[in-house]
Scaffold this motif. Structure first.
Motif, PDB file in Angstrom:
ATOM      1  N   ALA A   1       0.873  -1.124   0.032  1.00 22.48           N
ATOM      2  CA  ALA A   1      -0.216   0.168   0.259  1.00 22.48           C
ATOM      3  C   ALA A   1       0.823   1.224   0.062  1.00 22.48           C
ATOM      4  N   ILE A   2       0.269   2.017  -0.830  1.00 24.20           N
ATOM      5  CA  ILE A   2       1.144   3.460  -0.862  1.00 24.20           C
ATOM      6  C   ILE A   2       0.478   4.541  -0.038  1.00 24.20           C
ATOM      7  N   CYS A   3       1.430   4.985   1.029  1.00 28.19           N
ATOM      8  CA  CYS A   3       0.932   6.099   1.962  1.00 28.19           C
ATOM      9  C   CYS A   3       1.522   7.403   1.580  1.00 28.19           C
ATOM     10  N   LYS A   4       0.656   8.489   2.094  1.00 27.10           N
ATOM     11  CA  LYS A   4       1.162   9.539   1.650  1.00 27.10           C
ATOM     12  C   LYS A   4       0.375  10.476   2.727  1.00 27.10           C
ATOM     13  N   ASN A   5       0.944  11.294   3.647  1.00 31.02           N
ATOM     14  CA  ASN A   5       0.411  11.832   4.751  1.00 31.02           C
ATOM     15  C   ASN A   5      -0.373  11.012   5.689  1.00 31.02           C
ATOM     16  N   GLY A   6       0.071   9.824   5.735  1.00 34.99           N
ATOM     17  CA  GLY A   6      -0.767   8.766   6.907  1.00 34.99           C
ATOM     18  C   GLY A   6      -1.937   8.418   6.014  1.00 34.99           C
ATOM     19  N   ILE A   7      -2.225   8.578   4.871  1.00 35.52           N
ATOM     20  CA  ILE A   7      -3.450   8.216   4.238  1.00 35.52           C
ATOM     21  C   ILE A   7      -3.291   6.968   3.399  1.00 35.52           C
ATOM     22  N   SER A   8      -3.853   5.827   3.721  1.00 35.09           N
ATOM     23  CA  SER A   8      -3.272   4.655   2.815  1.00 35.09           C
ATOM     24  C   SER A   8      -4.155   4.622   1.549  1.00 35.09           C
ATOM     25  N   LYS A   9      -3.469   4.176   0.475  1.00 34.51           N
ATOM     26  CA  LYS A   9      -3.941   4.172  -0.950  1.00 34.51           C
ATOM     27  C   LYS A   9      -4.075   2.861  -1.366  1.00 34.51           C
ATOM     28  N   ARG A  10      -4.422   2.636  -2.485  1.00 30.35           N
ATOM     29  CA  ARG A  10      -4.729   1.303  -3.275  1.00 30.35           C
ATOM     30  C   ARG A  10      -3.189   0.942  -3.650  1.00 30.35           C
ATOM     31  N   THR A  11      -3.138  -0.455  -3.519  1.00 28.69           N
ATOM     32  CA  THR A  11      -1.951  -0.965  -4.065  1.00 28.69           C
ATOM     33  C   THR A  11      -1.725  -1.086  -5.626  1.00 28.69           C
ATOM     34  N   PHE A  12      -0.376  -1.049  -5.947  1.00 29.28           N
ATOM     35  CA  PHE A  12      -0.145  -1.121  -7.416  1.00 29.28           C
ATOM     36  C   PHE A  12      -0.949  -2.172  -8.023  1.00 29.28           C
ATOM     37  N   GLU A  13      -1.248  -3.307  -7.685  1.00 30.99           N
ATOM     38  CA  GLU A  13      -1.853  -4.361  -8.282  1.00 30.99           C
ATOM     39  C   GLU A  13      -3.238  -3.981  -8.422  1.00 30.99           C
ATOM     40  N   GLU A  14      -3.850  -3.302  -7.424  1.00 27.43           N
ATOM     41  CA  GLU A  14      -5.370  -2.980  -7.505  1.00 27.43           C
ATOM     42  C   GLU A  14      -5.406  -1.887  -8.635  1.00 27.43           C
ATOM     43  N   ILE A  15      -4.540  -0.893  -8.616  1.00 24.14           N
ATOM     44  CA  ILE A  15      -4.575   0.047  -9.593  1.00 24.14           C
ATOM     45  C   ILE A  15      -4.292  -0.533 -11.284  1.00 24.14           C
ATOM     46  N   LYS A  16      -3.572  -1.408 -11.202  1.00 22.86           N
ATOM     47  CA  LYS A  16      -3.366  -2.110 -12.220  1.00 22.86           C
ATOM     48  C   LYS A  16      -4.377  -3.017 -12.920  1.00 22.86           C
ATOM     49  N   GLU A  17      -5.215  -3.437 -12.078  1.00 20.50           N
ATOM     50  CA  GLU A  17      -6.529  -4.135 -12.264  1.00 20.50           C
ATOM     51  C   GLU A  17      -7.327  -3.588 -12.915  1.00 20.50           C
ATOM     52  N   GLU A  18      -7.656  -2.333 -12.112  1.00 21.79           N
ATOM     53  CA  GLU A  18      -8.564  -1.368 -12.546  1.00 21.79           C
ATOM     54  C   GLU A  18      -8.330  -0.839 -13.946  1.00 21.79           C
ATOM     55  N   ILE A  19      -7.109  -0.474 -14.245  1.00 23.81           N
ATOM     56  CA  ILE A  19      -6.539   0.049 -15.634  1.00 23.81           C
ATOM     57  C   ILE A  19      -6.874  -1.011 -16.516  1.00 23.81           C
ATOM     58  N   ALA A  20      -6.482  -2.358 -16.377  1.00 25.51           N
ATOM     59  CA  ALA A  20      -6.749  -3.307 -17.127  1.00 25.51           C
ATOM     60  C   ALA A  20      -8.403  -3.654 -17.714  1.00 25.51           C
ATOM     61  N   SER A  21      -9.143  -3.467 -16.478  1.00 25.87           N
ATOM     62  CA  SER A  21     -10.592  -3.596 -16.500  1.00 25.87           C
ATOM     63  C   SER A  21     -11.122  -2.802 -17.765  1.00 25.87           C
ATOM     64  N   CYS A  22     -10.569  -1.524 -17.891  1.00 22.97           N
ATOM     65  CA  CYS A  22     -11.145  -0.581 -18.847  1.00 22.97           C
ATOM     66  C   CYS A  22     -10.724  -0.481 -20.454  1.00 22.97           C
ATOM     67  N   GLY A  23     -10.007  -1.826 -20.358  1.00 22.85           N
ATOM     68  CA  GLY A  23      -9.540  -2.121 -21.944  1.00 22.85           C
ATOM     69  C   GLY A  23     -10.559  -1.942 -23.021  1.00 22.85           C
ATOM     70  N   ASP A  24     -11.769  -2.388 -23.030  1.00 21.67           N
ATOM     71  CA  ASP A  24     -12.791  -2.458 -23.947  1.00 21.67           C
ATOM     72  C   ASP A  24     -13.310  -1.083 -24.138  1.00 21.67           C
ATOM     73  N   VAL A  25     -13.666  -0.411 -23.012  1.00 25.20           N
ATOM     74  CA  VAL A  25     -14.099   1.150 -23.169  1.00 25.20           C
ATOM     75  C   VAL A  25     -12.817   2.028 -23.794  1.00 25.20           C
ATOM     76  N   ALA A  26     -11.581   1.642 -23.451  1.00 29.96           N
ATOM     77  CA  ALA A  26     -10.534   2.494 -24.117  1.00 29.96           C
ATOM     78  C   ALA A  26     -10.245   2.231 -25.742  1.00 29.96           C
ATOM     79  N   LYS A  27     -10.672   0.696 -26.069  1.00 28.43           N
ATOM     80  CA  LYS A  27     -10.639   0.366 -27.381  1.00 28.43           C
ATOM     81  C   LYS A  27     -11.896   1.112 -28.168  1.00 28.43           C
ATOM     82  N   ALA A  28     -13.131   1.198 -27.503  1.00 29.44           N
ATOM     83  CA  ALA A  28     -14.337   1.709 -28.072  1.00 29.44           C
ATOM     84  C   ALA A  28     -13.914   3.390 -28.343  1.00 29.44           C
ATOM     85  N   ILE A  29     -13.395   3.925 -27.336  1.00 27.39           N
ATOM     86  CA  ILE A  29     -13.026   5.255 -27.503  1.00 27.39           C
ATOM     87  C   ILE A  29     -12.193   5.440 -28.690  1.00 27.39           C
TER      88      ILE A  29
END
Length: 130
Positions: A22-50
């Motif tokens: 988990a990435i932290c900045k100012n004590g606020i926990s953020k999503r992991t790199f894997e979570e971000i990567k999965e979210e981006i990968a899930s948008c592949g069809d939308v990106a191709k359509a655009i």
């Protein structure tokens, strides 16, 4: 030397991103790199359509037409200016007419800026107001 120090700290930050922790900045926990990567990968069809719409579909070459519209009819769009507001309204209407989903405006605080009085003086080879 400053570059090496910057590169070192930048590398440490990138390593933390790639480690899956988990990435932290100012004590606020953020999503992991894997979570971000999965979210981006899930948008592949939308990106191709655009991309297909912009390159092959009815929006082909529309970017330049829209840019020309803003440049030729609205002009400079300084922060907080009437021209900026006009440009926002034109693009808002264009996106709605294109049938895009969830097109909306959001209130934001933008400082109003106006150019003040200008002057220049040439000092050499003679004094001359410009």
């Amino acid at each position: 030397m400053k570059f090496l120090i910057f590169a070192f700290f930048g590398g440490v930050h990138l390593l933390s991103l790639c480690s899956g922790k988990a990435i932290c900045k100012n004590g606020i926990s953020k999503r992991t790199f894997e979570e971000i990567k999965e979210e981006i990968a899930s948008c592949g069809d939308v990106a191709k359509a655009i991309i297909n719409l912009a390159v092959y579909g009815k929006a082909q070459n529309r970017s330049y037409e829209r840019l020309a519209l803003l440049v030729d009819t609205v002009g400079p769009r300084l922060s907080g200016s009437k021209n900026l507001e006009k440009a926002i309204q034109i693009m808002y209407q264009n996106l709605q007419q294109d049938g895009l989903e969830k097109v909306h405006l959001e209130p934001v605080r933008i400082p109003h800026w106006e150019r003040g009085e200008e002057s220049a003086v040439m000092l050499e080879p003679r004094i001359h107001k410009i």
